[in-house]
Design a protein around this motif. Structure first.
Motif, short mmCIF file in Angstrom:
data_model
loop_
_atom_site.label_atom_id
_atom_site.label_comp_id
_atom_site.label_asym_id
_atom_site.label_seq_id
_atom_site.Cartn_x
_atom_site.Cartn_y
_atom_site.Cartn_z
N GLU A 1 19.41 -12.99 16.39
CA GLU A 1 20.60 -13.72 15.98
C GLU A 1 21.59 -13.82 17.13
O GLU A 1 21.73 -12.88 17.93
CB GLU A 1 21.27 -13.03 14.79
N LEU A 2 22.32 -14.95 17.18
CA LEU A 2 23.33 -15.20 18.21
C LEU A 2 24.66 -15.51 17.52
O LEU A 2 24.70 -16.27 16.54
CB LEU A 2 22.91 -16.37 19.10
N ILE A 3 25.73 -14.91 18.06
CA ILE A 3 27.06 -15.15 17.49
C ILE A 3 28.10 -14.97 18.61
O ILE A 3 27.87 -14.23 19.58
CB ILE A 3 27.34 -14.18 16.32
N LEU A 4 29.23 -15.65 18.48
CA LEU A 4 30.31 -15.52 19.45
C LEU A 4 31.24 -14.38 19.03
O LEU A 4 31.61 -14.26 17.86
CB LEU A 4 31.11 -16.81 19.55
N ASN A 5 31.65 -13.54 20.01
CA ASN A 5 32.61 -12.48 19.71
C ASN A 5 34.03 -13.00 19.93
O ASN A 5 34.25 -14.19 20.22
CB ASN A 5 32.33 -11.24 20.56
N SER A 6 35.00 -12.12 19.80
CA SER A 6 36.40 -12.52 19.92
C SER A 6 36.77 -12.99 21.33
O SER A 6 37.75 -13.72 21.51
CB SER A 6 37.31 -11.34 19.53
N ASP A 7 35.98 -12.58 22.32
CA ASP A 7 36.23 -13.01 23.71
C ASP A 7 35.50 -14.29 24.07
O ASP A 7 35.54 -14.73 25.23
CB ASP A 7 35.81 -11.90 24.68
N GLY A 8 34.80 -14.88 23.12
CA GLY A 8 34.07 -16.11 23.39
C GLY A 8 32.74 -15.90 24.09
O GLY A 8 32.16 -16.84 24.61
N LYS A 9 32.24 -14.67 24.07
CA LYS A 9 30.95 -14.36 24.67
C LYS A 9 29.87 -14.31 23.59
O LYS A 9 30.12 -13.93 22.44
CB LYS A 9 31.00 -13.02 25.41
N ILE A 10 28.66 -14.68 23.97
CA ILE A 10 27.55 -14.68 23.03
C ILE A 10 27.01 -13.26 22.88
O ILE A 10 26.69 -12.61 23.87
CB ILE A 10 26.42 -15.63 23.49
N VAL A 11 26.91 -12.80 21.64
CA VAL A 11 26.35 -11.49 21.33
C VAL A 11 24.97 -11.70 20.69
O VAL A 11 24.84 -12.49 19.75
CB VAL A 11 27.27 -10.69 20.38
N PHE A 12 23.99 -11.01 21.23
CA PHE A 12 22.59 -11.19 20.77
C PHE A 12 22.11 -9.93 20.05
O PHE A 12 22.24 -8.82 20.56
CB PHE A 12 21.68 -11.47 21.97
N ASP A 13 21.58 -10.12 18.85
CA ASP A 13 20.98 -9.03 18.06
C ASP A 13 19.49 -9.30 17.94
O ASP A 13 19.08 -10.18 17.18
CB ASP A 13 21.62 -8.96 16.67
N PRO A 14 18.62 -8.60 18.71
CA PRO A 14 17.19 -8.92 18.72
C PRO A 14 16.50 -8.60 17.40
O PRO A 14 16.91 -7.70 16.66
CB PRO A 14 16.64 -8.04 19.86
N SER A 15 15.44 -9.34 17.13
CA SER A 15 14.63 -9.11 15.93
C SER A 15 13.56 -8.06 16.21
O SER A 15 13.02 -8.00 17.32
CB SER A 15 13.96 -10.42 15.50
N ASN A 16 13.26 -7.25 15.20
CA ASN A 16 12.23 -6.21 15.33
C ASN A 16 10.97 -6.55 14.54
O ASN A 16 10.13 -5.69 14.33
CB ASN A 16 12.79 -4.87 14.83
N HIS A 17 10.86 -7.81 14.11
CA HIS A 17 9.72 -8.19 13.28
C HIS A 17 8.46 -8.50 14.08
O HIS A 17 7.38 -8.63 13.49
CB HIS A 17 10.08 -9.40 12.42
N ILE A 18 8.59 -8.65 15.38
CA ILE A 18 7.42 -9.06 16.17
C ILE A 18 7.44 -8.32 17.50
O ILE A 18 8.50 -8.04 18.06
CB ILE A 18 7.41 -10.59 16.39
N ASN A 19 6.25 -7.98 17.98
CA ASN A 19 6.09 -7.29 19.26
C ASN A 19 5.44 -8.27 20.25
O ASN A 19 4.30 -8.70 20.06
CB ASN A 19 5.21 -6.05 19.10
N TYR A 20 6.17 -8.62 21.31
CA TYR A 20 5.67 -9.60 22.27
C TYR A 20 4.77 -8.99 23.34
O TYR A 20 4.34 -9.70 24.24
CB TYR A 20 6.85 -10.31 22.94
N LEU A 21 4.48 -7.71 23.25
CA LEU A 21 3.57 -7.08 24.19
C LEU A 21 2.13 -7.31 23.71
O LEU A 21 1.69 -6.74 22.71
CB LEU A 21 3.84 -5.57 24.29
N THR A 22 1.39 -8.16 24.42
CA THR A 22 0.05 -8.54 23.96
C THR A 22 -0.93 -7.37 23.99
O THR A 22 -1.87 -7.33 23.20
CB THR A 22 -0.51 -9.68 24.83
#
Length: 312
Positions: free
Chosen positions: A104-125
């Protein structure tokens, strides 16, 4: 255009996927770990992060979209820019942008993008098919410490037993000696008899077998023509993975199921974690494999992914 779907595809193979004019999604490999309080084992994985300052176009995302959608590179880059403008407008309005299987991506009070990563998938093949599991706590009992404490507080004293008459021991020893000699000679006689009997029986059986072989005559008057089979051997270093299985019998079952649906499925060996990998098919070129992957994800399996591996 599902921008997150293309980003997710590239995260399996690359450590940095830049969205021009927006930011970059980064992956960092972490080792397997154990959570001591819950006794839970977690496999190795790629941890996702987002860097808003990396916005320069490196061509990776646009080239991939152009190759998949069969459009010119500039058109693909224009579609990405249009999607980025739309995402930024939603963020400014205070909405949360959900990228499926990414975070998920959202803007904080300073106008910066805050990223909350998903734990539903593992990208390590290399860890494909591995999940976390919880083990029950191991209880250990210190028997040795208990015995040492008992020996320290309760010493063991040996008291010899007194006997008044030992004559009967002499007779007992003589009886044991006689019985032992008799048993030894009897045992040798029995073994000799058994060996002689077995040898005679073997000689009789060999004689009967030789007689049967001499009487038998095999004649093939109309031999069958030699059969010639033409098998199609798959080759190529681009493989579409359907799954990886700890038990080999399950991988064979999966191959049969896919073949019944018309796929050229097969197993390609065991990966570094001991899992038997099953693929839909193998291809000579990346473009051909990408087209097939797109169709398989659309019609059969959204979790299928592309493995680039040279087989022996």
């Amino acid at each position: 255009m599902q921008l997150e779907s293309y980003i997710s595809d590239l995260l399996y193979r690359y450590d940095c996927v830049t969205v021009p004019g927006f930011g970059a999604f980064l992956t960092n490999r972490v080792s397997a770990k154990v959570h001591e309080s819950t006794s839970t084992f977690y496999p190795p994985k790629k941890v996702l992060s987002f860097n808003e300052q990396l916005q320069s176009n490196d061509g990776l995302l646009a080239n991939y979209i152009a190759e998949i959608e069969k459009i010119p590179y500039n058109n693909a880059l224009h579609k990405v820019s249009k999607q980025v403008r739309s995402i930024k407008s939603y963020l400014i309005e205070g909405e949360t942008i959900q990228f499926e299987n990414i975070g998920e991506l959202i803007l904080n009070s300073d106008g910066k993008i805050v990223f909350d990563p998903s734990n539903h998938i593992n990208y390590l093949t290399d860890a494909f098919g591995l999940g976390h599991y919880t083990s029950s706590a191991v209880s250990r009992e210190a028997y040795k410490e208990t015995v040492e404490k008992l020996e320290a507080t309760t010493p063991i004293v040996m008291t010899p037993e007194k006997r008044s008459n030992t004559n009967w021991l002499k007779y007992a020893a003589a009886a044991v000696l006689v019985l032992g000699l008799g048993g030894y000679f009897g045992y040798n006689y029995y073994n000799t008899s058994i060996e002689n009997h077995n040898q005679i029986a073997q000689e009789e059986a060999n004689a009967k077998l030789d007689a049967k072989v001499q009487e038998a005559t095999f004649v093939i008057s109309n031999p069958l023509p030699a059969a010639t089979l033409s098998l199609e051997k798959q080759s190529g270093n681009y493989h579409i993975v359907a799954g990886a299985f700890r038990v080999e019998a399950n991988s064979v079952k999966k191959v049969n199921q896919l073949k019944a649906k018309g796929y050229k499925a097969r197993t390609i060996g065991v990966n570094r974690y001991g899992l038997h990998e099953v693929v839909y098919a193998s291809y000579e070129t990346r473009a051909e494999a990408q087209r097939a992957l797109y169709n398989i994800r659309k019609t059969h399996n959204r979790d299928a992914w592309l493995l680039i591996k040279k087989l022996d």
